[in-house]
Scaffold this motif. Structure first.
Motif, short mmCIF file in Angstrom:
data_model
loop_
_atom_site.label_atom_id
_atom_site.label_comp_id
_atom_site.label_asym_id
_atom_site.label_seq_id
_atom_site.Cartn_x
_atom_site.Cartn_y
_atom_site.Cartn_z
N ARG A 57 37.33 -54.72 -4.91
CA ARG A 57 38.43 -54.40 -4.05
C ARG A 57 39.22 -53.82 -5.13
N THR A 58 39.02 -54.07 -6.28
CA THR A 58 40.29 -53.73 -6.62
C THR A 58 39.84 -51.38 -7.52
N ALA A 59 38.49 -51.98 -8.07
CA ALA A 59 38.01 -50.39 -7.35
C ALA A 59 37.97 -49.24 -6.33
N ILE A 60 37.53 -50.02 -4.73
CA ILE A 60 37.56 -48.86 -3.66
C ILE A 60 39.28 -48.97 -3.79
N LEU A 61 40.15 -49.79 -3.94
CA LEU A 61 41.35 -49.66 -2.93
C LEU A 61 42.40 -48.92 -4.49
N PHE A 62 41.79 -48.90 -5.39
CA PHE A 62 42.48 -47.38 -6.76
C PHE A 62 41.75 -46.43 -6.76
N GLN A 63 40.31 -46.23 -6.33
CA GLN A 63 39.46 -45.19 -6.40
C GLN A 63 38.12 -44.87 -7.92
N MET A 64 39.09 -46.18 -8.50
CA MET A 64 38.45 -45.78 -9.80
C MET A 64 37.92 -47.52 -10.66
N ASP A 65 37.09 -46.93 -11.38
CA ASP A 65 36.64 -48.34 -11.54
C ASP A 65 37.10 -49.79 -12.37
N SER A 66 37.48 -50.55 -12.49
CA SER A 66 37.91 -51.91 -12.93
C SER A 66 38.12 -51.55 -14.14
N ILE A 96 32.67 -50.88 -10.26
CA ILE A 96 32.68 -49.68 -9.75
C ILE A 96 32.48 -49.51 -8.70
N VAL A 97 33.20 -48.34 -8.49
CA VAL A 97 33.14 -47.24 -7.31
C VAL A 97 32.17 -46.67 -7.17
N LEU A 98 31.56 -46.31 -5.80
CA LEU A 98 29.76 -46.14 -5.67
C LEU A 98 30.24 -44.89 -4.68
N ARG A 99 29.90 -43.92 -5.35
CA ARG A 99 29.63 -42.83 -4.81
C ARG A 99 28.07 -42.07 -4.47
N THR A 100 28.29 -41.12 -3.48
CA THR A 100 26.95 -40.73 -3.48
C THR A 100 26.60 -39.15 -4.70
N GLY A 107 32.09 -46.77 -1.55
CA GLY A 107 32.09 -48.05 -1.34
C GLY A 107 32.56 -48.34 -2.95
N SER A 108 32.11 -50.08 -3.14
CA SER A 108 32.65 -49.73 -4.56
C SER A 108 31.51 -51.73 -4.40
N ILE A 109 31.20 -51.71 -5.85
CA ILE A 109 30.47 -53.40 -6.41
C ILE A 109 30.67 -53.48 -6.88
N GLY A 110 30.98 -54.89 -7.13
CA GLY A 110 31.71 -55.89 -8.28
C GLY A 110 31.00 -57.00 -8.64
N VAL A 111 30.28 -57.39 -9.69
CA VAL A 111 29.38 -57.73 -10.57
C VAL A 111 30.09 -59.02 -11.08
N SER A 112 29.73 -60.42 -11.39
CA SER A 112 31.22 -61.35 -12.20
C SER A 112 29.89 -62.49 -12.89
N GLY A 113 30.18 -63.10 -13.86
CA GLY A 113 29.71 -63.88 -14.40
C GLY A 113 29.10 -64.16 -15.99
N ALA A 114 28.58 -62.72 -15.99
CA ALA A 114 28.51 -62.98 -17.32
C ALA A 114 29.66 -62.07 -18.22
N SER A 115 29.16 -61.65 -19.52
CA SER A 115 30.01 -61.31 -19.75
C SER A 115 30.78 -59.64 -19.89
N ILE A 120 29.76 -55.03 -16.27
CA ILE A 120 29.45 -53.34 -15.54
C ILE A 120 27.88 -52.68 -16.20
N ALA A 121 27.33 -53.86 -16.92
CA ALA A 121 25.90 -52.44 -16.61
C ALA A 121 25.29 -52.94 -16.00
N ILE A 122 25.13 -53.86 -15.23
CA ILE A 122 24.26 -53.85 -14.02
C ILE A 122 25.10 -54.08 -12.70
N ALA A 123 25.62 -53.35 -12.74
CA ALA A 123 26.57 -52.77 -11.38
C ALA A 123 26.81 -51.40 -11.80
N GLN A 124 26.68 -50.85 -13.06
CA GLN A 124 26.00 -49.66 -13.10
C GLN A 124 24.67 -49.78 -13.06
#
Length: 132
Positions: A57-66, A96-100, A107-115, A120-124
């Protein structure tokens, strides 16, 4: 954001998380910040369900990676406490903001639960499916 794109990203993110030996939650939102897909891996703490969504949500609302948002929302940053707006945001990496390939925002993707680095690497890895 098409559901088929989101499910492909989930598959890639899950594979990357398994490769890293971590259990995470993955949230994918469309360009209007509405949920498209979500998954919680076995063993992922319940608390990271909300965090994954807030990273996206942070990434898409502000159009920048968290991760970038974190630099302006931290103590001493230009917008300290900005994470308290919009119903609560997240000021650390994993969203991460998702771009073509032509930079259209889907849109965006958010990943949480690890370091943070693993999140970040998983989302990328998942995001790369849109430009491959």
């Amino acid at each position: 954001m098409k559901l088929s794109q989101a499910t492909t990203m989930l598959d890639v993110a899950l594979a990357e998380a398994q490769k890293r030996g971590v259990s995470v939650c993955i949230s994918i939102l469309d360009a209007a910040a509405w949920p498209v897909a979500f998954i919680r891996m076995d063993g992922a703490p319940l608390g990271v369900i909300d965090v994954a969504g807030k990273k996206a949500r942070t990434a898409i609302l502000f159009q920048m990676d968290s991760e970038v948002f974190a630099k302006i929302g931290c103590p001493g940053g230009d917008a300290y406490t900005l994470e308290n707006t919009n119903g609560g945001l997240t000021s650390f990496g994993g969203g991460i903001v998702l771009r073509t390939a032509d930079s259209t925002v889907l849109g965006s993707i958010g990943v949480s639960g690890a370091s943070t680095e693993d999140d970040i690497a998983i989302a990328q890895a998942a995001a790369k499916t849109l430009t491959a």
